[in-house]
Design an enzyme around this catalytic site. Structure first.
Site, PDB file in Angstrom:
ATOM      1  N   GLY A  11      -0.773   3.151  -8.008  1.00 41.23           N
ATOM      2  CA  GLY A  11      -1.933   2.731  -8.775  1.00 41.23           C
ATOM      3  C   GLY A  11      -1.990   3.237 -10.207  1.00 41.23           C
ATOM      4  O   GLY A  11      -3.071   3.361 -10.778  1.00 41.23           O
ATOM      5  N   MET A  89       1.752  -5.618  -3.772  1.00 42.39           N
ATOM      6  CA  MET A  89       3.033  -6.138  -3.333  1.00 42.39           C
ATOM      7  C   MET A  89       2.891  -7.163  -2.209  1.00 42.39           C
ATOM      8  O   MET A  89       3.524  -7.058  -1.178  1.00 42.39           O
ATOM      9  CB  MET A  89       3.941  -4.987  -2.886  1.00 42.39           C
ATOM     10  N   ARG A  90       2.004  -8.124  -2.393  1.00 42.16           N
ATOM     11  CA  ARG A  90       1.810  -9.182  -1.408  1.00 42.16           C
ATOM     12  C   ARG A  90       1.918 -10.520  -2.098  1.00 42.16           C
ATOM     13  O   ARG A  90       1.389 -10.705  -3.201  1.00 42.16           O
ATOM     14  CB  ARG A  90       0.418  -9.050  -0.772  1.00 42.16           C
ATOM     15  N   ILE A  91       2.551 -11.467  -1.441  1.00 44.01           N
ATOM     16  CA  ILE A  91       2.562 -12.839  -1.933  1.00 44.01           C
ATOM     17  C   ILE A  91       1.315 -13.524  -1.396  1.00 44.01           C
ATOM     18  O   ILE A  91       1.014 -13.437  -0.206  1.00 44.01           O
ATOM     19  CB  ILE A  91       3.829 -13.580  -1.471  1.00 44.01           C
ATOM     20  N   LEU A  92       0.533 -14.120  -2.283  1.00 40.57           N
ATOM     21  CA  LEU A  92      -0.755 -14.690  -1.911  1.00 40.57           C
ATOM     22  C   LEU A  92      -0.605 -16.182  -1.586  1.00 40.57           C
ATOM     23  O   LEU A  92       0.209 -16.881  -2.187  1.00 40.57           O
ATOM     24  CB  LEU A  92      -1.731 -14.498  -3.071  1.00 40.57           C
ATOM     25  N   ASN A 106      -2.055 -10.673 -13.149  1.00 39.19           N
ATOM     26  CA  ASN A 106      -1.027  -9.834 -12.540  1.00 39.19           C
ATOM     27  C   ASN A 106      -0.175  -9.249 -13.651  1.00 39.19           C
ATOM     28  O   ASN A 106      -0.029  -9.843 -14.727  1.00 39.19           O
ATOM     29  CB  ASN A 106      -0.130 -10.659 -11.596  1.00 39.19           C
ATOM     30  N   HIS A 108       3.727  -7.988 -14.256  1.00 43.49           N
ATOM     31  CA  HIS A 108       5.061  -8.090 -13.653  1.00 43.49           C
ATOM     32  C   HIS A 108       6.035  -7.362 -14.573  1.00 43.49           C
ATOM     33  O   HIS A 108       6.014  -7.579 -15.798  1.00 43.49           O
ATOM     34  CB  HIS A 108       5.451  -9.567 -13.503  1.00 43.49           C
ATOM     35  N   ASP A 142       2.322 -20.332  -7.769  1.00 42.57           N
ATOM     36  CA  ASP A 142       3.759 -20.060  -7.878  1.00 42.57           C
ATOM     37  C   ASP A 142       3.996 -18.603  -8.248  1.00 42.57           C
ATOM     38  O   ASP A 142       3.417 -18.084  -9.206  1.00 42.57           O
ATOM     39  CB  ASP A 142       4.371 -20.965  -8.963  1.00 42.57           C
ATOM     40  N   ASP A 144       4.942 -15.166  -9.709  1.00 48.55           N
ATOM     41  CA  ASP A 144       5.347 -14.679 -11.037  1.00 48.55           C
ATOM     42  C   ASP A 144       5.440 -15.825 -12.040  1.00 48.55           C
ATOM     43  O   ASP A 144       6.309 -15.849 -12.911  1.00 48.55           O
ATOM     44  CB  ASP A 144       6.690 -13.943 -10.942  1.00 48.55           C
TER      45      ASP A 144
HETATM   46  C1  GRF Z   1       5.538  -0.581 -10.790  1.00 51.76           C
HETATM   47  O1  GRF Z   1       6.895  -0.810 -10.506  1.00 51.76           O
HETATM   48  C2  GRF Z   1       5.096  -1.522 -11.859  1.00 51.76           C
HETATM   49  O2  GRF Z   1       6.183  -1.870 -12.686  1.00 51.76           O
HETATM   50  C3  GRF Z   1       4.620  -2.724 -11.107  1.00 51.76           C
HETATM   51  O3  GRF Z   1       4.116  -2.239  -9.864  1.00 51.76           O
HETATM   52  C4  GRF Z   1       4.738  -0.975  -9.570  1.00 51.76           C
HETATM   53  C5  GRF Z   1       3.717   0.069  -9.211  1.00 51.76           C
HETATM   54  O4  GRF Z   1       2.800   0.152 -10.225  1.00 51.76           O
HETATM   55  N1  GRF Z   1       3.582  -3.395 -11.850  1.00 51.76           N
HETATM   56  P1  GRF Z   1       1.481   1.093 -10.034  1.00 51.76           P
HETATM   57  O5  GRF Z   1       1.888   2.489 -10.477  1.00 51.76           O
HETATM   58  O6  GRF Z   1       1.099   1.068  -8.555  1.00 51.76           O
HETATM   59  O7  GRF Z   1       0.452   0.500 -10.932  1.00 51.76           O
END
Ligand code: GRF
Length: 197
Positions: A11, A89-92, A106, A108, A142, A144
């Site tokens: 985070g 880290m989830r695809i919505l 988002n 990226h 879609d 990213d």
């Molecule tokens: C990092 O690899 C960042 O590049 C990507 O998400 C990962 C974790 O980021 N956006 P954070 O520290 O949880 O914000």
């Protein structure tokens, strides 16, 4: 503006957004930090800021649609004007992005449209690019993809590893995301372009 932030890990981007809101940079208030992982380090950081948190563990749902519906319910409860995916880290599902896509961003860790998906720094090193960076974009169905709101550029150095490159990009993420969210919350048009080259 009421800002909800979705995380899955440490985070660090969420922290910068919350700090900037509390400092009066971003004209917004953090109304929820939501994680799909109960062990996300960002949850304790959000709680230290006094930001409400919730965990919706994707493993507790039969399918992606059911998980997304639970996330939607949690968001409906706080009525966000803006949703920031930050290391989420989830695809919505398309249903979710259709429901919230008018107010969802988002970040990226690549210069989109280059290097979509995972392991972006490994992709950049393999491709031998001279510059790399990060992108804040509006979320669409879609992965990213979606209108770009800002980008930050860093050099790729000869002795870079995935780790050193990732760290250089992350530093820029922490500058880019708040800068973009400030503009969004101020209803200012236009893109942000940062460079550490
Ligand atoms: C990092 O690899 C960042 O590049 C990507 O998400 C990962 C974790 O980021 N956006 P954070 O520290 O949880 O914000």
């Amino acid at each position: 503006k009421r800002v909800a932030i979705l995380i899955s890990g440490g985070g660090s981007n969420m922290v910068r957004l919350v700090e900037d809101m509390r400092a009066g940079g971003i004209a917004g208030e953090p109304v929820l930090v939501l994680s799909n992982k109960a062990d996300a380090g960002g949850l304790a950081k959000a709680e230290a800021f006094g930001v409400p948190t919730t965990v919706i563990d994707h493993k507790g749902f039969p399918d992606r649609a059911a998980f997304d519906a639970a996330v939607s319910d949690a968001l409906d409860a706080v009525k966000p004007d803006l949703i920031c995916l930050a290391g989420f880290m989830r695809i919505l599902t398309p249903a979710f992005t259709a429901r919230w896509g008018d107010r969802m961003l988002n970040i990226h860790p690549s210069l989109l449209p280059l290097f979509k998906g995972l392991h972006t720094h490994r992709q950049a090193l393999s491709a031998g690019v001279a510059v790399h960076g990060c992108t804040v974009h509006k979320v669409t169905a879609d992965l990213d993809d979606g209108p770009i709101l800002g980008q930050a550029v860093v050099p790729v150095l000869n002795d870079d590893t995935e780790a050193t490159l990732a760290a250089r990009v992350l530093t820029q993420e922490h500058l880019l995301y708040p800068a973009v969210v400030r503009k969004i919350c101020a209803d200012e048009p236009g893109q942000i372009a940062l460079s550490a080259v």
